[in-house]
Motif scaffolding. Sequence first.
Motif, PDB file in Angstrom:
ATOM      1  N   ALA A   3      62.852 -51.520 -62.523  1.00 17.85           N
ATOM      2  CA  ALA A   3      62.054 -52.578 -61.531  1.00 17.85           C
ATOM      3  C   ALA A   3      63.255 -53.812 -61.396  1.00 17.85           C
ATOM      4  CB  ALA A   3      60.962 -53.022 -61.903  1.00 17.85           C
ATOM      5  N   VAL A   4      63.134 -54.345 -60.132  1.00 18.97           N
ATOM      6  CA  VAL A   4      63.815 -55.589 -59.944  1.00 18.97           C
ATOM      7  C   VAL A   4      62.946 -56.685 -59.614  1.00 18.97           C
ATOM      8  CG1 VAL A   4      65.509 -56.764 -58.507  1.00 18.97           C
ATOM      9  CG2 VAL A   4      66.065 -54.076 -59.106  1.00 18.97           C
ATOM     10  N   ILE A   5      63.199 -57.633 -60.214  1.00 19.53           N
ATOM     11  CA  ILE A   5      61.955 -58.924 -60.088  1.00 19.53           C
ATOM     12  C   ILE A   5      63.104 -60.219 -59.352  1.00 19.53           C
ATOM     13  CG2 ILE A   5      60.559 -60.505 -60.911  1.00 19.53           C
ATOM     14  CD1 ILE A   5      59.530 -58.566 -62.910  1.00 19.53           C
ATOM     15  N   PRO A   6      63.106 -60.532 -58.263  1.00 18.40           N
ATOM     16  CA  PRO A   6      63.831 -61.529 -57.718  1.00 18.40           C
ATOM     17  C   PRO A   6      63.151 -62.919 -58.098  1.00 18.40           C
ATOM     18  CG  PRO A   6      63.206 -60.068 -55.856  1.00 18.40           C
ATOM     19  CD  PRO A   6      62.626 -59.708 -56.992  1.00 18.40           C
ATOM     20  N   ALA A   7      63.862 -63.672 -58.813  1.00 18.84           N
ATOM     21  CA  ALA A   7      62.950 -65.149 -59.216  1.00 18.84           C
ATOM     22  C   ALA A   7      64.172 -66.104 -59.160  1.00 18.84           C
ATOM     23  CB  ALA A   7      62.771 -64.812 -60.727  1.00 18.84           C
ATOM     24  N   ALA A   8      65.066 -65.998 -58.245  1.00 18.38           N
ATOM     25  CA  ALA A   8      66.209 -67.219 -58.147  1.00 18.38           C
ATOM     26  C   ALA A   8      65.752 -68.156 -56.811  1.00 18.38           C
ATOM     27  CB  ALA A   8      67.303 -66.531 -57.736  1.00 18.38           C
ATOM     28  N   GLY A   9      64.804 -68.031 -56.322  1.00 19.10           N
ATOM     29  CA  GLY A   9      64.494 -68.795 -55.055  1.00 19.10           C
ATOM     30  C   GLY A   9      64.301 -70.474 -55.558  1.00 19.10           C
ATOM     31  N   LEU A  10      64.573 -71.334 -54.427  1.00 18.64           N
ATOM     32  CA  LEU A  10      64.350 -72.687 -54.783  1.00 18.64           C
ATOM     33  C   LEU A  10      63.095 -73.265 -54.877  1.00 18.64           C
ATOM     34  CD1 LEU A  10      67.157 -74.171 -52.491  1.00 18.64           C
ATOM     35  CD2 LEU A  10      67.253 -73.435 -55.004  1.00 18.64           C
ATOM     36  N   GLY A  11      62.000 -72.542 -54.361  1.00 18.32           N
ATOM     37  CA  GLY A  11      60.725 -73.018 -54.661  1.00 18.32           C
ATOM     38  C   GLY A  11      60.321 -74.209 -53.842  1.00 18.32           C
ATOM     39  N   THR A  12      60.822 -74.500 -52.860  1.00 16.93           N
ATOM     40  CA  THR A  12      60.727 -75.878 -51.692  1.00 16.93           C
ATOM     41  C   THR A  12      59.424 -76.157 -51.521  1.00 16.93           C
ATOM     42  OG1 THR A  12      61.609 -74.663 -50.110  1.00 16.93           O
ATOM     43  CG2 THR A  12      62.993 -76.262 -51.319  1.00 16.93           C
ATOM     44  N   ARG A  13      58.582 -74.837 -51.266  1.00 19.70           N
ATOM     45  CA  ARG A  13      57.124 -75.319 -50.799  1.00 19.70           C
ATOM     46  C   ARG A  13      56.351 -75.933 -51.953  1.00 19.70           C
ATOM     47  NH1 ARG A  13      55.544 -69.565 -49.327  1.00 19.70           N
ATOM     48  NH2 ARG A  13      57.248 -69.076 -51.119  1.00 19.70           N
TER      49      ARG A  13
END
Length: 283
Positions: A3-13
């Motif tokens: 499994a791949v879990i992308p968790a690198a986003g900036l979370g601007t919201r």
Amino acid sequence: MKAVIPAAGLGTRFLPATKAQPKEMLPVYNKPTIQYVVEEAVNSGIDDILIITGKGKRTIEDHFDRSFELEYSLNKKDKKEYLKEIQDITYMADIYYVRQKTQKGLGDAISCAEKHIGDESFAVLLGDTITYSDVPCTKQLLDVYEKYHGSTIAIERLPEYKIERYGIVDGVTVEDNIYKVNNLVEKPKLEEAPSNLGITGRYILTPDIFDKLNSIQPGVGGELQLTDAINEQENVYATTFEGSIYDIGNTKEWLKSSIDMALTHDDVHDELINFLKQKINEN
Ligand code: UTP
């Protein structure tokens, strides 16, 4: 399967909460979001997990690592139930990490997984999305994938007000709740949406996705869109997910997911219901 879990986003919201901490570490009731995501993978039979991290995301690695000081202290204070709980987090899966150098979108994050995944199909679970269901969402997807052998996407029926925020499926029904996908449209205007079937953040992808990701151009928002790469694949299916799903990158959904999860705990259920009733009366 891995499994791949992308968790690198900036979370601007979710600013300012995400200024110095990853949104994937925001707690939902008493656990960080990404722990629910890892548990879903494990409960679906997957124990090799690659988390795509980035700048400012180190607490994710710390959370899944051992904490000797904490273990020592809990042991000494005879808090055995907490001790077991934090030790279980460390051993529930083999977790690997790779850093996305710049936040160029979900498609770019997935392409960072190419070396770890190789030439096999794999599951993708967005690190900011939690699902609650009897059969884990990823397991539901795997059952469909094993039947049709194409990339498979979890979808939900959306109310109109949500459609412009999601990737939407244009497809034909092949059996109850399963669609063969013709096209995915990223964040369409309501009047241009081909259906109300929205992509939820859980996928099984066949490995040709990496070649497709390498050949596409940046799309909506200047980001490399995973949906654009899936659109280049031949054999894609979508299935409606039985259960609840929350995108915790959105503050309202984070709050709802916290309430939903808290209500599953007997020791808070009645007090929380009474509190909510009181608030309803006051408003
Ligand atoms: P989102 O689009 O919700 O994440 O991606 P974001 O970019 O952090 O959101 P906002 O709009 O700024 O609030 C869904 C998942 O994909 C990951 C995110 O961490 C999230 O778990 N992601 C997104 C990446 O890993 N890399 C990216 O470049 C973008």
